[in-house]
Design an enzyme around this catalytic site. Structure first.
Site, PDB file in Angstrom:
ATOM      1  N   TYR A 155       0.838  -1.202   0.000  1.00 55.60           N
ATOM      2  CA  TYR A 155       0.000   0.000   0.000  1.00 55.60           C
ATOM      3  C   TYR A 155       0.875   1.254   0.000  1.00 55.60           C
ATOM      4  O   TYR A 155       0.740   2.122  -0.861  1.00 55.60           O
ATOM      5  CB  TYR A 155      -0.906  -0.034   1.231  1.00 55.60           C
ATOM      6  CG  TYR A 155      -1.890   1.112   1.326  1.00 55.60           C
ATOM      7  CD1 TYR A 155      -2.953   1.214   0.441  1.00 55.60           C
ATOM      8  CD2 TYR A 155      -1.762   2.080   2.320  1.00 55.60           C
ATOM      9  CE1 TYR A 155      -3.874   2.266   0.531  1.00 55.60           C
ATOM     10  CE2 TYR A 155      -2.672   3.125   2.428  1.00 55.60           C
ATOM     11  CZ  TYR A 155      -3.726   3.220   1.534  1.00 55.60           C
ATOM     12  OH  TYR A 155      -4.626   4.258   1.646  1.00 55.60           O
ATOM     13  N   GLY A 217      -2.016   0.596  22.923  1.00 50.55           N
ATOM     14  CA  GLY A 217      -2.982   1.668  22.631  1.00 50.55           C
ATOM     15  C   GLY A 217      -2.384   3.063  22.717  1.00 50.55           C
ATOM     16  O   GLY A 217      -3.106   4.054  22.642  1.00 50.55           O
TER      17      GLY A 217
END
Ligand code: NAD
Ligand code: UDP
Length: 338
Positions: A155, A217
């Site tokens: 990508y 996170g």
């Protein structure tokens, strides 16, 4: 929802949107029609769906074409928004070869069409061209830190090569190009099974499942609501001349954990956060410098994360209710990936 909307008169303009049945493309087609344009929406429905543009099918100014951008395109158009490309990591990593060839061959076909028709062509590039950035926040002058042979390379490098092609067609053939570097964008029409963080967290919260945090996170992203982005894309297309790539994104940065907590708050859920391994090469931080967009396009995002999430949660809630009620008309089914 946006106050400072750009409203060029596009009456009589014929515009091709490749990848028009996808998440961003469907919003863009809708906005271009509102502005008076005639729109050809082209898609192979790999990650997009007819359901995203179902409400446009009766509009006489709208055409939907099934086509793969690996094949040449022949349309009478004055502008091309070239979006066609899988954008979510789970999709492009399952089909890496098709992803990089879509980016490269698809861009050549879009540029060849633009050259034949003397049309203006805009590439939706990505913040992924910066890779896992060592410069923070990221201005357009930063050249990036991409692993050329990792699982995200199909990508990232595909888009980097697409940018090269756009610049070279401009330099060598004088093609009128525009390049947007889009940072994480979210909103209605995101595919439920798309795997991106906003759709994952909202769907998990609405299903009463634990929210999956990859890693601890602490990695950051900057989330732009889709109507803000679409306004920026149209401003960029209508800009007088090519001035290099321009970042389009929201400069307010959140950790992934903060995003999870916001989704829990807005859905009124008290669910667990569970940790899963961080994917290889997952960028640790990402935030755009948008000075160039402000100065050259008079553009900046207006929709806060809380407001955008509320709208997106409302949309997902309605989708899931319709699904439960057996009305699958607006639910975007994900094509099997194997
Ligand atoms: P999406 O997956 O919803 O849309 C992509 C569309 O392209 C889909 O409708 C898909 O079916 C179509 N497509 C894929 N391969 C194709 C092919 N070979 N021929 C024809 N159509 C094909 O993703 P999106 O989020 O709407 O992304 C749109 C564009 O914006 C992409 O180019 C993406 O790289 C770029 N972008 C998006 C984001 C984001 O956060 N949404 C961020 C950066 C860049
Ligand atoms: N992510 C997460 N849980 C999920 C999906 C994604 O913690 O269920 C993380 C992912 O690892 C990344 C961030 O959220 O750090 C954004 O992921 P996404 O796939 O939406 O976009 P990208 O990595 O391309 O920015």
């Amino acid at each position: 929802m946006r106050q400072n909307m750009f409203t060029p008169d596009l009456a009589g303009k014929r515009i091709l949107v490749t990848g028009g049945a996808g998440f961003v493309g469907s919003h863009l087609c809708r906005r271009l029609l509102q502005l008076g344009a005639e729109v050809i929406c082209l898609d192979n429905f790999f990650t997009g769906s007819k359901a995203n543009v179902l409400d446009l099918l009766d509009n006489p100014k709208f055409d939907l074409v099934r086509h793969d951008v690996h094949q040449p395109m022949f349309y009478e158009v004055e502008q091309i928004y070239h979006l066609a490309c899988p954008a979510s990591p789970i999709h492009y990593q399952l089909h890496p070869v098709e992803t990089i060839t879509t980016s490269v061959v698809g861009s050549i076909n879009a540029l060849d069409l633009a050259m034949r028709k003397k049309a203006r062509v805009l590439l939706t590039s990505t913040s992924e061209v910066y890779g896992d950035p060592e410069v923070h926040p990221q201005p357009e002058t930063y050249r990036g830190h991409v692993n050329p042979n990792g699982p995200r390379a199909c990508y990232d490098e595909g888009k980097r090569c697409a940018e090269t092609l756009f610049c070279d067609y401009h330099r060598q053939y004088g093609v009128d190009v525009r390049i947007a570097r889009i940072f994480n964008t979210y909103g209605p029409n995101l595919n439920q099974a798309d795997g991106r963080v906003v759709s994952n967290f909202i769907v998990q919260a609405l299903r009463g499942e634990a929210l999956t945090i990859y890693g601890d996170g602490s990695q950051t992203r900057s989330f732009c609501y889709v109507t803000d982005l679409v306004d920026g894309l149209i401003r960029l297309m209508e800009m007088e001349r090519f001035a290099g790539p321009i970042n389009l994104g929201n400069p307010v940065e959140f950790t992934v954990k903060q995003l999870a907590e916001e989704v829990l708050k807005l859905t009124g859920s008290k669910l667990e956060l569970v940790h899963r391994p961080l994917p290889t090469d997952d960028p640790t931080q990402r935030r755009p410098v948008i000075r160039k967009a402000k100065e050259q396009l008079d553009w900046e995002p207006e929709i806060s994360l809380a407001l955008g999430l509320q709208a997106t949660i409302g949309w997902f809630r309605a989708q899931m209710a319709a699904e439960l009620g057996g009305d699958e008309g607006r639910v975007t089914p994900l094509r099997r990936l194997s």
